[in-house]
Each structure stands twice: as structure tokens, then as C-alpha cells.
Write a protein that holds these residues in place. Structure first.
Motif, PDB file in Angstrom:
ATOM      1  N   GLY A  21       4.345  13.892   6.863  1.00  0.00           N
ATOM      2  CA  GLY A  21       4.310  14.831   7.017  1.00  0.00           C
ATOM      3  C   GLY A  21       5.232  15.504   6.060  1.00  0.00           C
ATOM      4  N   LYS A  22       5.505  14.820   5.267  1.00  0.00           N
ATOM      5  CA  LYS A  22       6.610  16.023   3.736  1.00  0.00           C
ATOM      6  C   LYS A  22       6.248  17.004   3.142  1.00  0.00           C
ATOM      7  N   SER A  23       4.827  17.282   3.169  1.00  0.00           N
ATOM      8  CA  SER A  23       4.868  18.564   2.495  1.00  0.00           C
ATOM      9  C   SER A  23       5.007  19.640   3.647  1.00  0.00           C
ATOM     10  N   ARG A  44       5.264  20.721  -6.536  1.00  0.00           N
ATOM     11  CA  ARG A  44       5.036  18.773  -6.545  1.00  0.00           C
ATOM     12  C   ARG A  44       4.642  18.455  -7.624  1.00  0.00           C
ATOM     13  N   ASP A  45       5.737  16.642  -7.389  1.00  0.00           N
ATOM     14  CA  ASP A  45       5.460  15.581  -8.083  1.00  0.00           C
ATOM     15  C   ASP A  45       4.075  15.078  -7.565  1.00  0.00           C
ATOM     16  N   PRO A  46       3.423  14.403  -8.883  1.00  0.00           N
ATOM     17  CA  PRO A  46       3.263  15.889  -9.670  1.00  0.00           C
ATOM     18  C   PRO A  46       2.427  16.579  -9.819  1.00  0.00           C
ATOM     19  N   GLY A  47       2.662  17.450 -10.513  1.00  0.00           N
ATOM     20  CA  GLY A  47       2.169  18.719 -10.690  1.00  0.00           C
ATOM     21  C   GLY A  47       2.597  19.699 -10.629  1.00  0.00           C
ATOM     22  N   ILE A  55      -2.541  16.421 -15.407  1.00  0.00           N
ATOM     23  CA  ILE A  55      -2.229  15.090 -15.685  1.00  0.00           C
ATOM     24  C   ILE A  55      -2.557  14.505 -14.514  1.00  0.00           C
ATOM     25  N   ARG A  56      -1.679  15.593 -12.989  1.00  0.00           N
ATOM     26  CA  ARG A  56      -2.216  14.792 -11.232  1.00  0.00           C
ATOM     27  C   ARG A  56      -3.528  14.624 -11.389  1.00  0.00           C
ATOM     28  N   ALA A  57      -4.204  15.579 -12.329  1.00  0.00           N
ATOM     29  CA  ALA A  57      -6.215  15.455 -11.908  1.00  0.00           C
ATOM     30  C   ALA A  57      -6.249  13.766 -12.073  1.00  0.00           C
ATOM     31  N   LEU A  75       1.753   7.884 -16.815  1.00  0.00           N
ATOM     32  CA  LEU A  75       1.293   9.346 -16.344  1.00  0.00           C
ATOM     33  C   LEU A  75       2.176   9.975 -15.525  1.00  0.00           C
ATOM     34  N   TYR A  76       2.381   9.111 -14.560  1.00  0.00           N
ATOM     35  CA  TYR A  76       3.364  10.122 -13.645  1.00  0.00           C
ATOM     36  C   TYR A  76       4.534  10.506 -14.320  1.00  0.00           C
ATOM     37  N   GLU A  77       5.402   9.771 -15.283  1.00  0.00           N
ATOM     38  CA  GLU A  77       6.694  10.095 -16.020  1.00  0.00           C
ATOM     39  C   GLU A  77       6.644  11.607 -16.505  1.00  0.00           C
ATOM     40  N   ARG A 102       8.477  15.163  -3.627  1.00  0.00           N
ATOM     41  CA  ARG A 102       8.302  14.011  -4.263  1.00  0.00           C
ATOM     42  C   ARG A 102       8.547  13.947  -5.736  1.00  0.00           C
ATOM     43  N   PHE A 103       9.038  12.747  -6.054  1.00  0.00           N
ATOM     44  CA  PHE A 103       9.997  13.276  -7.333  1.00  0.00           C
ATOM     45  C   PHE A 103      10.489  11.318  -8.073  1.00  0.00           C
ATOM     46  N   PHE A 104      11.463  10.968  -8.790  1.00  0.00           N
ATOM     47  CA  PHE A 104      11.192   9.529  -8.755  1.00  0.00           C
ATOM     48  C   PHE A 104      11.389   8.721  -8.002  1.00  0.00           C
ATOM     49  N   SER A 106       9.369   8.342  -5.050  1.00  0.00           N
ATOM     50  CA  SER A 106       8.136   7.855  -5.247  1.00  0.00           C
ATOM     51  C   SER A 106       7.520   7.238  -6.263  1.00  0.00           C
ATOM     52  N   THR A 107       8.002   6.636  -7.509  1.00  0.00           N
ATOM     53  CA  THR A 107       7.720   6.075  -8.763  1.00  0.00           C
ATOM     54  C   THR A 107       8.128   4.830  -8.132  1.00  0.00           C
ATOM     55  N   THR A 108       9.939   4.217  -7.863  1.00  0.00           N
ATOM     56  CA  THR A 108       9.979   3.217  -7.397  1.00  0.00           C
ATOM     57  C   THR A 108       9.513   2.519  -5.944  1.00  0.00           C
ATOM     58  N   ALA A 109       9.192   3.667  -5.666  1.00  0.00           N
ATOM     59  CA  ALA A 109       8.654   2.919  -3.919  1.00  0.00           C
ATOM     60  C   ALA A 109       7.215   2.483  -4.110  1.00  0.00           C
ATOM     61  N   TYR A 110       6.175   3.355  -4.986  1.00  0.00           N
ATOM     62  CA  TYR A 110       4.915   3.385  -5.485  1.00  0.00           C
ATOM     63  C   TYR A 110       4.120   2.412  -6.204  1.00  0.00           C
ATOM     64  N   GLN A 111       5.366   2.068  -7.213  1.00  0.00           N
ATOM     65  CA  GLN A 111       4.839   1.610  -8.660  1.00  0.00           C
ATOM     66  C   GLN A 111       5.785   0.598  -9.064  1.00  0.00           C
ATOM     67  N   GLY A 112       7.082   0.795  -7.843  1.00  0.00           N
ATOM     68  CA  GLY A 112       7.648  -0.680  -8.602  1.00  0.00           C
ATOM     69  C   GLY A 112       7.486  -1.662  -6.826  1.00  0.00           C
ATOM     70  N   ARG A 161      -7.180   8.670  -4.826  1.00  0.00           N
ATOM     71  CA  ARG A 161      -6.778   7.669  -5.057  1.00  0.00           C
ATOM     72  C   ARG A 161      -6.148   5.969  -5.215  1.00  0.00           C
ATOM     73  N   MET A 162      -4.844   6.351  -4.551  1.00  0.00           N
ATOM     74  CA  MET A 162      -3.375   6.413  -3.715  1.00  0.00           C
ATOM     75  C   MET A 162      -3.777   6.318  -2.638  1.00  0.00           C
ATOM     76  N   GLU A 163      -4.536   6.914  -1.904  1.00  0.00           N
ATOM     77  CA  GLU A 163      -4.294   7.242  -0.685  1.00  0.00           C
ATOM     78  C   GLU A 163      -5.688   6.360  -0.508  1.00  0.00           C
ATOM     79  N   ALA A 164      -6.381   5.256  -1.265  1.00  0.00           N
ATOM     80  CA  ALA A 164      -7.812   4.486  -0.974  1.00  0.00           C
ATOM     81  C   ALA A 164      -6.762   3.110  -0.802  1.00  0.00           C
TER      82      ALA A 164
HETATM   83  P1  TMP Z   1       1.241  13.809  -3.153  1.00  0.00           P
HETATM   84  O1  TMP Z   1      -0.377  13.641  -2.277  1.00  0.00           O
HETATM   85  O2  TMP Z   1       1.700  13.149  -2.087  1.00  0.00           O
HETATM   86  O3  TMP Z   1       0.936  15.169  -3.702  1.00  0.00           O
HETATM   87  O4  TMP Z   1       0.674  13.190  -4.124  1.00  0.00           O
HETATM   88  C1  TMP Z   1       0.053  12.482  -4.585  1.00  0.00           C
HETATM   89  C2  TMP Z   1      -0.116  10.859  -4.809  1.00  0.00           C
HETATM   90  O5  TMP Z   1       0.663   9.923  -5.639  1.00  0.00           O
HETATM   91  C3  TMP Z   1       0.415  10.048  -3.490  1.00  0.00           C
HETATM   92  O6  TMP Z   1      -0.393   9.040  -2.842  1.00  0.00           O
HETATM   93  C4  TMP Z   1       2.054   9.414  -3.732  1.00  0.00           C
HETATM   94  C5  TMP Z   1       1.448   9.348  -5.093  1.00  0.00           C
HETATM   95  N1  TMP Z   1       2.218   8.946  -6.047  1.00  0.00           N
HETATM   96  C6  TMP Z   1       2.739   8.017  -6.800  1.00  0.00           C
HETATM   97  O7  TMP Z   1       2.099   6.755  -6.494  1.00  0.00           O
HETATM   98  N2  TMP Z   1       3.673   7.725  -7.806  1.00  0.00           N
HETATM   99  C7  TMP Z   1       4.372   9.498  -8.880  1.00  0.00           C
HETATM  100  O8  TMP Z   1       5.971   8.501  -9.146  1.00  0.00           O
HETATM  101  C8  TMP Z   1       4.801  10.249  -7.211  1.00  0.00           C
HETATM  102  C9  TMP Z   1       5.729  11.145  -7.013  1.00  0.00           C
HETATM  103  C10 TMP Z   1       3.685   9.568  -6.470  1.00  0.00           C
END
Ligand code: TMP
Length: 219
Positions: A21-23, A44-47, A55-57, A75-77, A102-104, A106-112, A161-164
């Protein structure tokens, strides 16, 4: 002095797992700030910048199954660095309020925590991608991945791709966000995502006003 104190601007970020619900909250909050008479930039990050959106695409394209975790990280960076230099820095320097979905963290949480890349490497990459910029205040909306999954199914939106990624991944990301929040209690305010949109928004506004007033400003 932290670079986020540039000018009189404030840098506010929203974080959480997909469908927390953050957006919606970021959009409502940016509107509220504008209604209070503040010049506000919503990103919005990325974007956000033309380059970052391209890059987001690449990042979210479901057909890019072969993407390595390090390519993903870089690519996120890269997307973030372009947004910071082109949009956030100038806005903060001219005193605007910047609200970023989103900002960094998210990178710590998703990629880390999600991809399980070395957290020391993530820290260095984040330093580079954010160009040394740290948010003043971050709202983390915490939601159980099972609940997020139900919302996704209801929305009928195609997965990116990430939501999958599966539930285990989302659980690691969620726990990662909570660890980050524990490590940064001054900056990050955690909100329960299973409340109504209005309740969460109210808590965000109160939290923000506290920080804003602490800085000797008034809304
Ligand atoms: P969004 O849908 O909230 O705009 O974010 C796009 C997707 O990218 C979401 O699944 C989270 C992911 N994400 C990362 O994996 N690393 C990042 O650094 C950021 C900013 C987003």
C-alpha cells in the motif's frame, strides 16, 4: 553534515513489500503536502527520469529470467544515481519536499536480504547509487506477504519480474525491511499495513509533523 540537509528541502521515502500500500500512501501524502502549500516533487525508484524509466523496464521485464543478481543490483543503483543527480538534488537545493516511492532501503531488503548478496557490498553500492544522499524520514509499511499476495490476486495486475518471486523471497524481504528499521529508529517509522488507508495516512501525517516541528519548521 549529511547531504540530505541540502538547502531547506526534505527528502521523504516510502518503503515496503509489493502490494503493502506504499504507493497509495505516498501519493496521498504528496497531495497533502501540496495542499499545505509546499512545492512537492513525487518520484518513484526505479524510475522518474527518462533514463531511469528505461532501466526500470529492463529490470522488471518478466522475460529477463537470466539476469544475474549483480546486474540487477547495479541497474537499480544506476537508475537511482540518475534520478538523484537529475531530479532530487536540484529539488532539495531549491527547498522542495521530495516524496519518493522506494529508495536504497529497497536495495538492502530485496538484493541484500531477498537475493542474499553480501550486505557490505550492498552498502557500498547504495552509497554510490544514492550519491551519498540519505532520506530525512522513511515510512515503512509492514504487511504479511500472505496478505500482500491476496491483494495482488484481487488486483488482476500482471506480475513483473520481481513480483514473480515466491513467498519465501517476499518473507526474506519483509524481515529485511524490519531489520533495517530496527537499525535506523531515528529515520524509519514503521506502520501496520493491515489498517485502513485513512488510518495509515493519519499516522504518517502525525509522524511527519513531529519530525518537521522538531526541525523548527511549521506546516
Ligand atoms: P515498485 O513496483 O514498487 O515500483 O518497485 C519495483 C520493483 O523493484 C519491486 O518489486 C521492488 C523492486 N526493487 C528492488 O528489488 N530493488 C530496489 O532497489 C528497488 C528500488 C526496487
Amino acid at each position: 553534515m549529511n547531504e540530505s540537509t541540502l538547502g531547506q528541502g526534505l527528502f521523504i521515502t516510502f518503503e515496503g513489500i509489493d502490494f503493502c500500500g506504499k504507493s497509495t500512501q505516498a501519493r496521498l501524502f504528496a497531495q497533502y503536502l501540496q495542499d499545505q502549500g509546499h512545492t512537492t516533487l513525487t518520484l518513484r525508484d526505479p524510475g522518474s527520469s527518462a533514463i531511469s524509466e528505461r532501466i526500470r523496464a529492463i529490470l522488471l521485464d518478466l522475460s529477463h529470467k537470466e539476469m544475474s543478481s549483480y546486474t540487477e543490483l547495479l541497474l537499480y543503483e544506476a537508475a537511482r544515481a540518475q534520478m538523484v543527480e537529475q531530479m532530487i538534488r536540484p529539488a532539495l537545493s531549491s527547498g522542495q519536499l521530495v516524496v519518493c516511492d522506494r529508495f536504497f532501503d529497497s536495495t538492502t531488503a530485496y538484493q541484500g536480504y531477498g537475493r542474499e548478496l553480501d550486505l557490505a557490498v550492498i552498502r557500498q553500492a547504495n552509497e554510490l547509487g544514492s550519491c551519498g544522499l540519505t532520506p530525512h524520514i522513511t515510512f515503512l509499511i509492514d504487511l504479511e506477504p500472505e496478505l500482500a499476495l491476496k491483494r495482488r490476486r484481487k488486483s488482476n495486475r500482471l506480475k513483473d519480474r520481481m513480483e514473480a518471486e515466491g513467498l519465501d523471497f517476499q518473507n526474506r524481504v519483509r524481515n529485511g525491511f524490519m531489520t533495517i528499521a530496527h537499525e535506523n529508529p531515528q529515520r524509519i517509522m514503521v506502520l501496520r499495513g493491515d489498517q485502513s488507508i485513512q488510518e495509515i495516512q493519519q499516522q504518517i501525517r502525525l509522524g511527519f509533523e513531529r519530525v518537521y516541528n522538531d526541525q523548527g519548521r511549521s506546516l
